[in-house]
Design a protein around this motif. Structure first.
Motif, PDB file in Angstrom:
ATOM      1  N   PHE A   1       0.930  -1.197  -0.051  1.00  0.00           N
ATOM      2  CA  PHE A   1       0.168  -0.040  -0.052  1.00  0.00           C
ATOM      3  C   PHE A   1       0.843   1.442   0.028  1.00  0.00           C
ATOM      4  O   PHE A   1       1.650   1.475   0.984  1.00  0.00           O
ATOM      5  CB  PHE A   1      -0.743  -0.073   1.145  1.00  0.00           C
ATOM      6  CG  PHE A   1      -1.821  -1.345   1.246  1.00  0.00           C
ATOM      7  CD1 PHE A   1      -3.089  -1.088   0.747  1.00  0.00           C
ATOM      8  CD2 PHE A   1      -1.599  -2.580   1.844  1.00  0.00           C
ATOM      9  CE1 PHE A   1      -4.034  -2.164   0.815  1.00  0.00           C
ATOM     10  CE2 PHE A   1      -2.546  -3.501   1.878  1.00  0.00           C
ATOM     11  CZ  PHE A   1      -3.567  -3.315   1.208  1.00  0.00           C
ATOM     12  N   GLY A   2       0.640   2.050  -1.196  1.00  0.00           N
ATOM     13  CA  GLY A   2       1.816   3.214  -1.124  1.00  0.00           C
ATOM     14  C   GLY A   2       3.261   2.877  -0.991  1.00  0.00           C
ATOM     15  O   GLY A   2       3.749   3.764  -0.272  1.00  0.00           O
ATOM     16  N   THR A   3       3.570   1.862  -1.697  1.00  0.00           N
ATOM     17  CA  THR A   3       4.925   1.112  -1.187  1.00  0.00           C
ATOM     18  C   THR A   3       6.058   2.068  -1.820  1.00  0.00           C
ATOM     19  O   THR A   3       5.772   2.545  -2.755  1.00  0.00           O
ATOM     20  CB  THR A   3       4.949  -0.434  -1.549  1.00  0.00           C
ATOM     21  OG1 THR A   3       6.203  -0.723  -1.009  1.00  0.00           O
ATOM     22  CG2 THR A   3       4.995  -0.373  -3.210  1.00  0.00           C
ATOM     23  N   ALA A   4       7.172   1.867  -1.042  1.00  0.00           N
ATOM     24  CA  ALA A   4       8.426   2.549  -1.670  1.00  0.00           C
ATOM     25  C   ALA A   4       9.280   1.092  -2.223  1.00  0.00           C
ATOM     26  O   ALA A   4       8.562   0.147  -2.129  1.00  0.00           O
ATOM     27  CB  ALA A   4       9.249   2.993  -0.411  1.00  0.00           C
ATOM     28  N   VAL A   5      10.220   1.436  -2.890  1.00  0.00           N
ATOM     29  CA  VAL A   5      11.163   0.485  -3.570  1.00  0.00           C
ATOM     30  C   VAL A   5      12.417   0.839  -3.372  1.00  0.00           C
ATOM     31  O   VAL A   5      12.909   1.798  -3.399  1.00  0.00           O
ATOM     32  CB  VAL A   5      10.839   0.250  -4.833  1.00  0.00           C
ATOM     33  CG1 VAL A   5      11.636  -0.904  -5.633  1.00  0.00           C
ATOM     34  CG2 VAL A   5       9.370  -0.095  -5.411  1.00  0.00           C
ATOM     35  N   SER A   6      13.219  -0.022  -2.623  1.00  0.00           N
ATOM     36  CA  SER A   6      14.661   0.122  -2.418  1.00  0.00           C
ATOM     37  C   SER A   6      15.235   0.392  -3.870  1.00  0.00           C
ATOM     38  O   SER A   6      15.050  -0.398  -4.821  1.00  0.00           O
ATOM     39  CB  SER A   6      15.301  -0.893  -1.689  1.00  0.00           C
ATOM     40  OG  SER A   6      15.407  -2.227  -2.546  1.00  0.00           O
ATOM     41  N   GLY A   7      16.227   1.252  -3.896  1.00  0.00           N
ATOM     42  CA  GLY A   7      17.045   1.640  -5.031  1.00  0.00           C
ATOM     43  C   GLY A   7      16.041   2.872  -5.879  1.00  0.00           C
ATOM     44  O   GLY A   7      16.794   3.395  -6.994  1.00  0.00           O
TER      45      GLY A   7
ATOM     46  N   ALA B   1      -5.252   7.998  -4.091  1.00  0.00           N
ATOM     47  CA  ALA B   1      -5.195   8.706  -5.376  1.00  0.00           C
ATOM     48  C   ALA B   1      -4.688  10.080  -4.780  1.00  0.00           C
ATOM     49  O   ALA B   1      -4.516  10.857  -5.850  1.00  0.00           O
ATOM     50  CB  ALA B   1      -6.724   8.624  -5.665  1.00  0.00           C
ATOM     51  N   ALA B   2      -4.513  10.412  -3.476  1.00  0.00           N
ATOM     52  CA  ALA B   2      -4.070  11.761  -3.085  1.00  0.00           C
ATOM     53  C   ALA B   2      -2.566  11.697  -2.761  1.00  0.00           C
ATOM     54  O   ALA B   2      -1.963  12.875  -2.495  1.00  0.00           O
ATOM     55  CB  ALA B   2      -4.849  12.393  -2.091  1.00  0.00           C
TER      56      ALA B   2
ATOM     57  N   ARG C   1       2.423   6.506  -6.885  1.00  0.00           N
ATOM     58  CA  ARG C   1       1.370   5.965  -7.545  1.00  0.00           C
ATOM     59  C   ARG C   1       1.929   5.287  -8.921  1.00  0.00           C
ATOM     60  O   ARG C   1       1.804   4.157  -9.321  1.00  0.00           O
ATOM     61  CB  ARG C   1       0.397   7.106  -8.134  1.00  0.00           C
ATOM     62  CG  ARG C   1      -0.287   7.511  -6.991  1.00  0.00           C
ATOM     63  CD  ARG C   1      -1.785   8.348  -7.438  1.00  0.00           C
ATOM     64  NE  ARG C   1      -1.655   9.525  -8.250  1.00  0.00           N
ATOM     65  CZ  ARG C   1      -1.361  10.707  -8.159  1.00  0.00           C
ATOM     66  NH1 ARG C   1      -0.802  11.119  -6.986  1.00  0.00           N
ATOM     67  NH2 ARG C   1      -1.188  11.324  -9.330  1.00  0.00           N
ATOM     68  N   GLN C   2       3.149   5.961  -9.262  1.00  0.00           N
ATOM     69  CA  GLN C   2       3.911   5.529 -10.443  1.00  0.00           C
ATOM     70  C   GLN C   2       4.564   4.139 -10.059  1.00  0.00           C
ATOM     71  O   GLN C   2       4.821   3.201 -10.854  1.00  0.00           O
ATOM     72  CB  GLN C   2       4.961   6.481 -11.014  1.00  0.00           C
ATOM     73  CG  GLN C   2       4.140   7.720 -11.720  1.00  0.00           C
ATOM     74  CD  GLN C   2       4.991   8.935 -11.654  1.00  0.00           C
ATOM     75  OE1 GLN C   2       6.321   8.734 -11.474  1.00  0.00           O
ATOM     76  NE2 GLN C   2       4.181   9.871 -12.126  1.00  0.00           N
ATOM     77  N   LEU C   3       5.046   4.015  -8.755  1.00  0.00           N
ATOM     78  CA  LEU C   3       5.839   2.966  -8.239  1.00  0.00           C
ATOM     79  C   LEU C   3       4.854   1.752  -8.447  1.00  0.00           C
ATOM     80  O   LEU C   3       5.070   0.598  -8.706  1.00  0.00           O
ATOM     81  CB  LEU C   3       6.335   3.194  -7.147  1.00  0.00           C
ATOM     82  CG  LEU C   3       7.814   3.842  -6.981  1.00  0.00           C
ATOM     83  CD1 LEU C   3       8.325   4.059  -5.481  1.00  0.00           C
ATOM     84  CD2 LEU C   3       8.842   2.961  -7.459  1.00  0.00           C
ATOM     85  N   ALA C   4       3.639   2.078  -7.991  1.00  0.00           N
ATOM     86  CA  ALA C   4       2.712   1.028  -7.972  1.00  0.00           C
ATOM     87  C   ALA C   4       2.383   0.404  -9.458  1.00  0.00           C
ATOM     88  O   ALA C   4       2.296  -0.869  -9.769  1.00  0.00           O
ATOM     89  CB  ALA C   4       1.086   1.427  -7.353  1.00  0.00           C
ATOM     90  N   ASP C   5       2.290   1.223 -10.238  1.00  0.00           N
ATOM     91  CA  ASP C   5       2.299   1.141 -11.709  1.00  0.00           C
ATOM     92  C   ASP C   5       3.413   0.026 -12.282  1.00  0.00           C
ATOM     93  O   ASP C   5       3.089  -1.013 -12.883  1.00  0.00           O
ATOM     94  CB  ASP C   5       2.216   2.245 -12.692  1.00  0.00           C
ATOM     95  CG  ASP C   5       0.872   2.896 -12.616  1.00  0.00           C
ATOM     96  OD1 ASP C   5      -0.140   2.475 -12.143  1.00  0.00           O
ATOM     97  OD2 ASP C   5       0.890   4.116 -12.894  1.00  0.00           O
TER      98      ASP C   5
ATOM     99  N   LEU D   1      -4.746  -2.608  -7.939  1.00  0.00           N
ATOM    100  CA  LEU D   1      -6.136  -2.247  -7.797  1.00  0.00           C
ATOM    101  C   LEU D   1      -5.885  -0.710  -7.834  1.00  0.00           C
ATOM    102  O   LEU D   1      -4.892  -0.104  -7.995  1.00  0.00           O
ATOM    103  CB  LEU D   1      -6.443  -2.582  -6.054  1.00  0.00           C
ATOM    104  CG  LEU D   1      -6.600  -3.804  -5.808  1.00  0.00           C
ATOM    105  CD1 LEU D   1      -6.899  -4.053  -4.316  1.00  0.00           C
ATOM    106  CD2 LEU D   1      -7.465  -4.753  -6.754  1.00  0.00           C
ATOM    107  N   PRO D   2      -7.107  -0.153  -8.320  1.00  0.00           N
ATOM    108  CA  PRO D   2      -7.037   1.192  -8.722  1.00  0.00           C
ATOM    109  C   PRO D   2      -7.007   2.065  -7.349  1.00  0.00           C
ATOM    110  O   PRO D   2      -7.019   1.580  -6.291  1.00  0.00           O
ATOM    111  CB  PRO D   2      -8.588   1.399  -8.918  1.00  0.00           C
ATOM    112  CG  PRO D   2      -9.284   0.029  -9.584  1.00  0.00           C
ATOM    113  CD  PRO D   2      -8.454  -0.790  -8.673  1.00  0.00           C
ATOM    114  N   ASP D   3      -6.346   2.982  -7.742  1.00  0.00           N
ATOM    115  CA  ASP D   3      -5.809   4.007  -6.591  1.00  0.00           C
ATOM    116  C   ASP D   3      -7.156   4.229  -5.777  1.00  0.00           C
ATOM    117  O   ASP D   3      -8.391   4.489  -6.390  1.00  0.00           O
ATOM    118  CB  ASP D   3      -5.520   5.449  -6.970  1.00  0.00           C
ATOM    119  CG  ASP D   3      -4.056   5.232  -7.705  1.00  0.00           C
ATOM    120  OD1 ASP D   3      -3.321   4.215  -7.374  1.00  0.00           O
ATOM    121  OD2 ASP D   3      -3.577   6.088  -8.286  1.00  0.00           O
TER     122      ASP D   3
END
Length: 265
Positions: free
Chosen positions: A113-119, A215-216, A222-226, A238-240
């Motif tokens: 959920f709203g995740t970060a990604v290392s690197g 979505a906010a 949001r791009q990382l989720a994509d 899943l949709p934002d």
């Protein structure tokens, strides 16, 4: 609250329920309390473990090198759990991904959920948003820094504070002030990062992955989720979630819990 020694550190966690194990990993601006609206709901079907990562919340921070992803597996070892599903928000999501890459046999699924990604390197757009919304703050002034981070992450760039539940803002600010103290202490400890980091390795994930965002939230999130949905072989995007920012599980528990129960089942 329970405490257990993991890799030389005493970590704090909450545990409820029985069934297939699920470990909840909090955002970097929070601690395990951010999952207060998920724990009891998930406990109807699962053994739920909400962990304070090392240095955060009520978990210790010995002055020795460590990695968060190894701590997650150390917790599974200490609890005699061969595998668990990992649920992460923001920084906790990055730790969950790193754990799945470093220890693929120990993770059964990822919910992010709203995740970060290392690197991942933040975009110019996100850096400019930070300057516009927060500007320069004294990192040793926890109150001012927390206010800025909550404005950026919890309110988000597309809303005003008046549009967000004041109780949520107060709770997020209190958690963030504590998290900032944790991050200051962590800066003096050798935290071993996943090498190579996850940003170039999402295609290696071999478990079902659920990913969504508020979505906010800031555009990078949001791009990382994509990106995760496009690169992880078993990912579902899943949709934002409307009218939600970075602490999505805390701000919008109903769609979060519905998504988790469906996915984990």
């Amino acid at each position: 609250m329970t405490k257990i020694e993991v890799n030389g550190a005493v970590l704090a966690y909450d545990e409820v329920g029985t069934g297939s194990p699920v470990v909840l990993l909090h955002a970097g601006i929070a601690d395990r309390r951010m999952w207060r609206k998920q724990i009891d709901v998930l406990a109807d079907r699962h053994r739920v473990i909400a962990l304070d990562l090392r240095g955060y919340g009520e978990s210790e921070l010995p002055p020795t090198p460590f990695s968060h992803h190894d701590d997650v597996v150390g917790l599974l070892d200490a609890l005699d759990l061969p595998q668990a599903a990992l649920v992460g928000c923001s920084f906790g999501g990055a730790v969950a991904i790193d754990t799945a890459l470093a220890h693929p046999d120990r993770v059964s699924a990822l919910a992010l959920f709203g995740t970060a990604v290392s690197g991942h390197e933040w975009s110019d757009q996100t850096n400019e948003l930070w300057e516009d919304l927060v500007g320069d703050v004294d990192p040793e002034d926890f109150a001012a820094t927390a206010a800025g981070e909550v404005r950026f992450w919890v309110v988000g760039p597309e809303r005003t504070p008046e549009q967000v539940d004041p109780e949520l803002l107060a709770f997020a600010t209190a958690m963030d002030e504590r998290a900032l103290a944790a991050e200051l202490a962590l800066s003096a400890v050798d935290v071993v990062e996943l090498n190579p980091p996850a940003a170039g390795r999402l295609g290696e994930l071999r478990v079902p992955v659920l990913v969504t965002a508020g979505a906010a939230d800031v555009p990078d999130i949001r791009q990382l989720a994509d990106r995760i949905a496009a690169e992880a072989p078993q990912a579902t995007r899943l949709p934002d979630v409307p009218d939600a920012a970075h602490l999505l599980p805390l701000e919008r528990p109903t769609p979060t819990n519905t998504a988790l129960l469906t996915f984990l089942t």
